[in-house]
Design a protein around this motif. Structure first.
Motif, mmCIF file in Angstrom:
data_model
loop_
_atom_site.group_PDB
_atom_site.id
_atom_site.type_symbol
_atom_site.label_atom_id
_atom_site.label_comp_id
_atom_site.label_asym_id
_atom_site.label_seq_id
_atom_site.Cartn_x
_atom_site.Cartn_y
_atom_site.Cartn_z
ATOM 1 N N GLN A 346 0.823 -1.208 0.000
ATOM 2 C CA GLN A 346 0.000 0.000 0.000
ATOM 3 C C GLN A 346 0.860 1.263 0.000
ATOM 4 N N GLY A 347 2.016 1.213 0.669
ATOM 5 C CA GLY A 347 2.940 2.342 0.604
ATOM 6 C C GLY A 347 3.472 2.557 -0.802
ATOM 7 N N PHE A 348 3.769 1.460 -1.502
ATOM 8 C CA PHE A 348 4.254 1.538 -2.883
ATOM 9 C C PHE A 348 3.191 2.163 -3.798
ATOM 10 N N ILE A 349 1.944 1.720 -3.632
ATOM 11 C CA ILE A 349 0.860 2.261 -4.457
ATOM 12 C C ILE A 349 0.657 3.752 -4.170
ATOM 13 N N SER A 350 0.728 4.135 -2.886
ATOM 14 C CA SER A 350 0.537 5.545 -2.537
ATOM 15 C C SER A 350 1.661 6.412 -3.090
ATOM 16 N N LYS A 355 -0.515 10.196 -3.403
ATOM 17 C CA LYS A 355 -1.539 10.487 -2.395
ATOM 18 C C LYS A 355 -1.740 9.239 -1.539
ATOM 19 N N ARG A 356 -1.994 9.453 -0.248
ATOM 20 C CA ARG A 356 -2.125 8.325 0.676
ATOM 21 C C ARG A 356 -3.579 7.994 1.039
ATOM 22 N N ALA A 357 -4.412 9.016 1.231
ATOM 23 C CA ALA A 357 -5.766 8.812 1.756
ATOM 24 C C ALA A 357 -6.625 7.874 0.903
ATOM 25 N N PRO A 358 -6.627 7.976 -0.443
ATOM 26 C CA PRO A 358 -7.457 7.051 -1.224
ATOM 27 C C PRO A 358 -7.054 5.588 -1.038
ATOM 28 N N VAL A 359 -5.757 5.334 -0.897
ATOM 29 C CA VAL A 359 -5.283 3.965 -0.671
ATOM 30 C C VAL A 359 -5.775 3.458 0.674
ATOM 31 N N LEU A 360 -5.709 4.322 1.688
ATOM 32 C CA LEU A 360 -6.222 3.954 3.008
ATOM 33 C C LEU A 360 -7.710 3.650 2.951
ATOM 34 N N THR A 391 -7.003 -10.312 6.978
ATOM 35 C CA THR A 391 -7.398 -9.257 7.919
ATOM 36 C C THR A 391 -6.211 -8.385 8.290
ATOM 37 N N GLY A 392 -5.060 -9.002 8.536
ATOM 38 C CA GLY A 392 -3.857 -8.235 8.832
ATOM 39 C C GLY A 392 -3.440 -7.339 7.686
ATOM 40 N N PHE A 393 -3.629 -7.810 6.449
ATOM 41 C CA PHE A 393 -3.284 -7.031 5.257
ATOM 42 C C PHE A 393 -4.091 -5.735 5.215
ATOM 43 N N PHE A 394 -5.396 -5.816 5.467
ATOM 44 C CA PHE A 394 -6.274 -4.660 5.311
ATOM 45 C C PHE A 394 -6.385 -3.794 6.566
ATOM 46 N N ILE A 395 -5.967 -4.294 7.716
ATOM 47 C CA ILE A 395 -5.989 -3.494 8.944
ATOM 48 C C ILE A 395 -4.572 -3.099 9.352
ATOM 49 N N LEU A 475 -10.243 14.432 3.735
ATOM 50 C CA LEU A 475 -8.975 14.278 3.026
ATOM 51 C C LEU A 475 -9.123 13.312 1.852
ATOM 52 N N ILE A 476 -9.915 12.262 2.054
ATOM 53 C CA ILE A 476 -10.145 11.288 0.982
ATOM 54 C C ILE A 476 -10.798 11.960 -0.218
#
Length: 494
Positions: A346-350, A355-360, A391-395, A475-476
């Protein structure tokens, strides 16, 4: 889509020296060791509960009066479980208070001294809490609470310091993927703690505390003699100086300007190209920085869920499915594996989106579904491990990104370019607010589980995940609108 310079030019890793690698590894493993000692407590809860309530687990054996008197803290396992939850809450409240203080202290004192002191002192407290009390057969609720308050304060020195050191060495170019990979330190610490605890648990839970405390103390010594807190310590230019040599052809990931089209790359509160002395900003000024409060409130909700898995997952697996404690400890590792992969990807995609918020937002929406699925996991270890990793991946992924990459973005905004000593303070605010939420959550988890059952605990997690999205929704929306405008502009230019 226009790719950031770090990917087009291949400069992400070519600019790193061996000093960057050493700093990455030292900060990574220092915080891993801090988390390993926390994980030890969650992994031995069943053993501690047995020791504190002998009658609840030895109903067929009539215990001698002297043994009962020395070990009897609670009349039932339920009350012991509630006290364990109270200890988690006490730890997190003191940890939260300590984070606000440690962030301010870290921006004013040498980060290496603060981090090393916290690691070594915390190791001694953990040793007394779990090992010395058992060796001396000294069991006292007030003493346990006092030790855990002190441990929370000492452990709070870790995260603001390591994030600040990383922020001093790694610039905003590629920060998402670098910090995404680096933020796996907490998950690696959880795995390390689970492995260490399960390997010696057969000899008694006191040895689990002994091993992790010894390793953590040794790590604090290494940090004191080996960590470089900034490039300037060895005569290298700082990251701000390096970035000034590059063309600022793309906007920052965190920008306080309402109208992004009016953004000026070289804007700074302090005029002039040379800053002779860096001054730390105040706590109030750090709170007023754009994005700090929304992300802090969002992280309070998300860390509640993430830390509930951290503190209660082994106990839940043992209590709900009847699996052996050592097996539950090893199985809980899969949650952290999912968090490691999630934070990095997710950091790579952001970084690509800038931008970070849409990935979050996307990850947290999928986290709601994963929580529903995991709450209905069958009594099968393979299926449970798979659902746990998802679950760990998405949280865990979004949690890692907020606490590391986003905190670094917030602490190094263009708005405070002339006063860069804000990183530890901002990190302390974000993580401290998150820890307050997590502290309240640990008590609520034990209370909800005791009165309503585990299913209602998962409903509570879903509610908190939804609140996380709600707090960063402005922010999103703003960042999604910016991405759409950038996409339209790119299409028109072709």
């Amino acid at each position: 889509m226009a790719w950031p310079n770090i990917f087009r030019r291949g400069t992400l890793f070519s600019r790193f020296s061996h000093h960057h690698v050493v700093v990455f590894l030292l900060t990574f493993f220092s915080y891993s060791l801090l988390h390993a000692s926390r994980k030890t407590f969650s992994n031995v809860k069943v053993s501690i509960s047995k020791q504190w309530t002998p009658s609840a687990f030895n109903k067929s054996v009539r215990l001698p009066v002297e043994i009962w008197s020395s070990n009897h803290l609670f009349p039932s396992a339920e009350e012991a479980t509630l006290f364990l939850g109270t200890l988690d809450t006490i730890f997190l409240f003191s940890y939260a208070v300590g984070l606000f203080i440690s962030g301010i202290v870290g921006d004013r004192l040498n980060l290496r001294w603060v981090l090393s002191f916290g690691m070594c002192s915390s190791a001694l407290v953990v040793f007394v809490f779990g090992t010395v009390t058992e060796w001396l057969h000294f069991y006292n609720k007030g003493f346990y609470c006092c030790l855990w308050i002190v441990n929370g304060l000492l452990q709070s020195t870790g995260w603001p310091c390591v994030v600040a050191v990383m922020g001093n060495w790694f610039g905003k170019a590629g920060r998402g993927v670098v910090f995404g990979l680096w933020s796996a330190c907490a998950s690696v610490g959880n795995i390390l703690g689970a492995c260490l605890a399960s390997s010696v648990l057969q000899y008694g839970y006191e040895y689990a505390f002994l091993v992790t405390a010894a390793v953590q103390f040794a790590g604090g010594i290494v940090i004191f003699f080996g960590l470089l807190v900034s490039p300037e310590e060895i005569g290298l230019p700082g990251i701000e100086a390096e970035e000034n040599f590059e063309e600022d052809s793309h906007r920052p990931l965190i920008n306080g300007a309402e109208n992004e089209d009016e953004y000026e790359p070289n804007y700074s509160i302090q005029e002039g190209s040379t800053v002779t002395q860096v001054k730390a900003i105040s706590f109030y000024q750090a709170c007023c920085l754009p994005g700090v409060i929304p992300y802090s409130l969002a992280y309070a909700c998300l860390k509640l869920v993430n830390y509930s898995f951290f503190f209660w997952l082994p106990f839940y697996l043992s209590n709900n499915f009847g699996w052996k404690e050592a097996e539950a400890d090893k199985l809980s590792i899969w949650y952290d594996v999912g968090g490691i992969i999630g934070g990095t990807l997710q950091g790579f995609i952001s970084d690509i989106l800038q931008k970070r918020a849409p990935v979050l937002a996307l990850s947290l929406l999928l986290a709601v579904g994963s929580l529903v699925g995991y709450s209905r996991s069958p009594n099968d270890k393979s299926i449970n491990a798979l659902l746990m990793a998802v679950t760990g991946f998405f949280i865990g992924g979004p949690s890692n990104m907020i606490s590391s990459a986003i905190s670094a973005d917030l602490g190094r905004q263009e708005l405070i370019q002339g006063s860069s000593e804000a990183l530890a303070t901002v990190t302390g605010i974000v993580d401290g607010t998150g820890s307050i939420g997590a502290a309240v959550g640990q008590y609520l988890v034990s209370l909800i589980q005791d009165n309503l059952g585990w299913m209602w605990v998962f409903y509570f997690f879903i509610l908190m995940t939804s609140c996380t999205i709600l707090f960063i929704s402005p922010l999103i929306v703003r960042e999604i609108c910016y991405l759409m405008q950038r996409r339209q502009a790119h299409i028109l230019s072709e």
